[in-house]
Design a protein around this motif. Structure first.
Motif, short mmCIF file in Angstrom:
data_model
loop_
_atom_site.label_atom_id
_atom_site.label_comp_id
_atom_site.label_asym_id
_atom_site.label_seq_id
_atom_site.Cartn_x
_atom_site.Cartn_y
_atom_site.Cartn_z
N ARG B 11 0.83 -1.19 0.00
CA ARG B 11 0.00 0.00 0.00
C ARG B 11 0.87 1.25 0.00
O ARG B 11 0.63 2.20 -0.76
CB ARG B 11 -0.92 -0.01 1.22
N ALA B 12 1.91 1.24 0.84
CA ALA B 12 2.83 2.38 0.89
C ALA B 12 3.48 2.59 -0.48
O ALA B 12 3.57 3.72 -0.98
CB ALA B 12 3.88 2.16 1.96
N ALA B 13 3.90 1.49 -1.09
CA ALA B 13 4.57 1.60 -2.39
C ALA B 13 3.65 2.26 -3.42
O ALA B 13 4.06 3.15 -4.15
CB ALA B 13 5.01 0.22 -2.87
N TYR B 14 2.39 1.82 -3.45
CA TYR B 14 1.47 2.40 -4.43
C TYR B 14 1.23 3.88 -4.17
O TYR B 14 1.11 4.67 -5.11
CB TYR B 14 0.13 1.64 -4.41
N LEU B 15 1.20 4.26 -2.89
CA LEU B 15 1.02 5.68 -2.59
C LEU B 15 2.23 6.49 -3.07
O LEU B 15 2.09 7.57 -3.63
CB LEU B 15 0.81 5.88 -1.08
N PHE B 16 3.43 5.92 -2.86
CA PHE B 16 4.64 6.61 -3.33
C PHE B 16 4.66 6.71 -4.85
O PHE B 16 5.18 7.67 -5.42
CB PHE B 16 5.89 5.89 -2.85
#
Lengths: 283, 293
Positions: B11-16
């Motif tokens: 999820r963090a990766a997609y936000l970044f």
């Protein structure tokens, strides 16, 4: 013994000759820029003199006066270029740092596919996208706007690639330590990743600024209104391949468009080298 | 536990990734798809389009000016790529052993023109190449060479543009080759020298193989760059005289922005895309395999 010394001298002489040749080639490489800068100080009759004046005999700033305070809004063009290139650099840094970090340090489904897309985009010719982009900008009502000058470069594949290469070399322990301390994803990024990646971030900003400044084709296609032109697009109209033109004023325009690039280069030389070497595909 | 962690990481990766990929989808991927699609239509300034299938490509196959542009582009690639490769490698070999200060000077000399940009340099060269009061003819005149109309004759115009482009593309390859030479462990040439290898053998057997990845990268990027020559044509010749300096990208530009034939211009861009894809794949295959040996 003697032949050995002779041989050493011979290779020494060869090296010397090669270095001399190299220096001559290097000076030749700088000659056009010298010719431009000195040409900007020559009046038309001096610029057209045969044989050419190696040093301006009667240097004058008249060309710059004509350029900056003439009929064309050259200072506005300069401002347009500064705004455009700065905005491109800022957005490229923002998107590339976050995306490069994700590609370099995070595991998630679809990583290789998305990264593959980014790499392929670096090779694909942009010309395919230009006409549809222009149509899109017309639909959005963005023609002759800063938004349209910047939008196609918000995602900067080379920058993403550069940050990703850089991040891969950063040891995981550093990031793990932060998350063990209870720092959230965003805090880890802001407090650990950003300071670590500073050299890569600087390189992305500088490359994006230079390529934004020198982006010619898109600006040429997009811009119609004279006061919205960028400096390179504007000054390129000072020369003509078909009729005669005022060489001195044209060279003043070229010099004016070149000066910001010279300053950027001299201020950030090392970042150029580092960025180019990190950015080249390794293995 | 580990699945939630993995989920959180993703999820963090997609936000970044979101800002970059969003901009990518809207301003790069969507126009790319549109460009491919548009090549099948007859389209112009007005919104209406007529589907014409492959008719644009059939027209391209017999388009005399586009054929010239293809030949000219091939000439530029064939001239620029070998010259850029050998010159930048030769210069790098001479520059690499020098002291830091000297290296910085040569880097400036060869890289600065690239930073200056094509527009600025094309403007200067337009003056330098002027047949009556240009610097080049006057320099050559000192050696008894008669004045040449560099940009005004069909046989000289394209080579002249090629030479101009050559003056600003050497910087990046030189920096890459110097970095590549720096990374060769000194034991390798020493061992080869002890085995009695001369300078030429050393270069062939040690230096070149070690530089293969850099060579591949430079080869591919320079080829792609040479296939997209535009600025010099636009500023210096406008494709003339008599189409002698037409290039693929200049044809695309003219077709779209002087003649408003958007569909036809898109078909040209698709041809360029296909050519670049083929060249890149072939070069990676050929040299990529050799790297593994």
């Amino acid at each position: 013994m003697n032949t050995e010394r002779f041989r050493a001298r011979l290779t020494g002489a060869c090296r010397g000759a090669a270095l001399l040749l190299l220096t001559l080639v290097a000076l030749a490489s700088l000659l056009p820029l010298y010719w431009m800068a000195t040409g900007s100080l020559k009046l038309q009759q001096n610029a057209m003199s045969v044989p050419p004046e190696w040093f301006p005999q009667h240097p004058t700033f008249q060309n710059y006066q004509k350029l900056l305070f003439g009929s064309k809004p050259v200072l506005r063009w300069f401002l347009n270029s500064v705004v455009t290139a700065s905005a491109i650099a800022a957005t490229a840094v923002f998107t590339s740092t976050m995306a490069g970090y994700a590609f370099g340090k995070k595991r998630f489904p679809g990583r290789s596919v998305l990264f593959g897309l980014i790499v392929v985009t670096m090779i694909l010719p942009r010309e395919v996208t230009l006409v549809p982009l222009l149509v899109l900008m017309r639909q959005l009502g963005w023609v002759d706007s800063y938004l349209a000058l910047v939008a196609p470069f918000i995602c900067y594949p080379f920058g993403i690639f550069l940050v990703r290469q850089f991040m891969q070399a950063v040891p995981n322990d550093l990031l793990d330590a932060a998350s063990l301390d209870g720092a959230g994803e965003w805090a880890t990024f802001a407090r650990v990743v950003l300071p670590l990646a500073r050299p890569a971030i600087a390189a992305v900003g500088i490359f994006a600024f230079v390529s934004g400044w020198n982006e010619y084709l898109w600006q040429l296609m997009l811009l119609n209104r004279e006061e919205m032109l960028t400096l390179p697009v504007g000054v390129s109209k000072l020369v003509s391949s078909l009729t005669s033109f005022d060489m001195g004023v044209a060279m003043a325009g070229a010099t004016f468009a070149f000066l910001p690039m010279l300053i950027v280069y001299l201020a950030f030389q090392d970042y150029f080298v580092r960025g180019i070497t990190i950015g080249a595909v390794k293995g | 536990m580990s699945t939630t962690r993995r989920f959180r990481e993703a999820r963090a990766a997609y936000l970044f990734l979101a800002p970059a990929m969003l901009a990518y989808a809207v301003f790069q991927l969507y126009p790319l798809a549109q460009g491919l699609w548009l090549s099948l239509f007859q389209a112009g300034l007005t919104p209406e389009r007529t589907f014409v299938g492959l008719r644009n490509f059939e027209r391209l196959a017999v388009d005399e000016r586009f054929r010239r542009a293809l030949i000219n582009t091939a000439f530029l690639v064939g001239g620029l790529v070998p010259l850029a490769l050998t010159l930048s490698l030769g210069i790098a070999l001479l520059v690499q052993p020098l002291a830091k200060r000297a290296q910085a000077f040569f880097r400036l000399a060869f890289y600065l023109p690239g930073v200056a940009g094509g527009v600025v340099l094309a403007m200067v060269w337009l003056w330098i190449l002027n047949p009556t009061y240009g610097l080049l003819n006057s320099l050559l005149g000192a050696f008894g060479v008669r004045p040449v109309a560099w940009l005004g004759t069909t046989e000289w115009a394209l080579p002249s543009l090629g030479m101009v482009v050559l003056t600003w593309i050497l910087g990046q390859p030189i920096i890459l080759f110097v970095a590549g030479l720096d990374s060769i462990p000194p034991e390798l040439p020493e061992a080869a020298r002890l085995d009695g290898a001369g300078p030429w053998a050393l270069f062939r057997r040690v230096t070149l193989p070690m530089l293969r990845p850099t060579l591949l990268f430079v080869l591919v990027t320079q080829t792609i760059g040479a296939m997209q020559v535009f600025v010099v044509v636009h500023v210096m010749t406008r494709g003339g005289p008599a189409n002698a300096t037409q290039t693929i990208v200049y044809r695309i530009y003219e077709t779209a922005f002087d003649f408003y034939e958007y569909g036809y211009a898109s078909a040209m861009a698709v041809v360029l895309l296909a050519l670049i894809a083929v060249v890149a794949v072939v070069q990676f295959r050929l040299l990529g395999q050799e790297i593994e040996h």
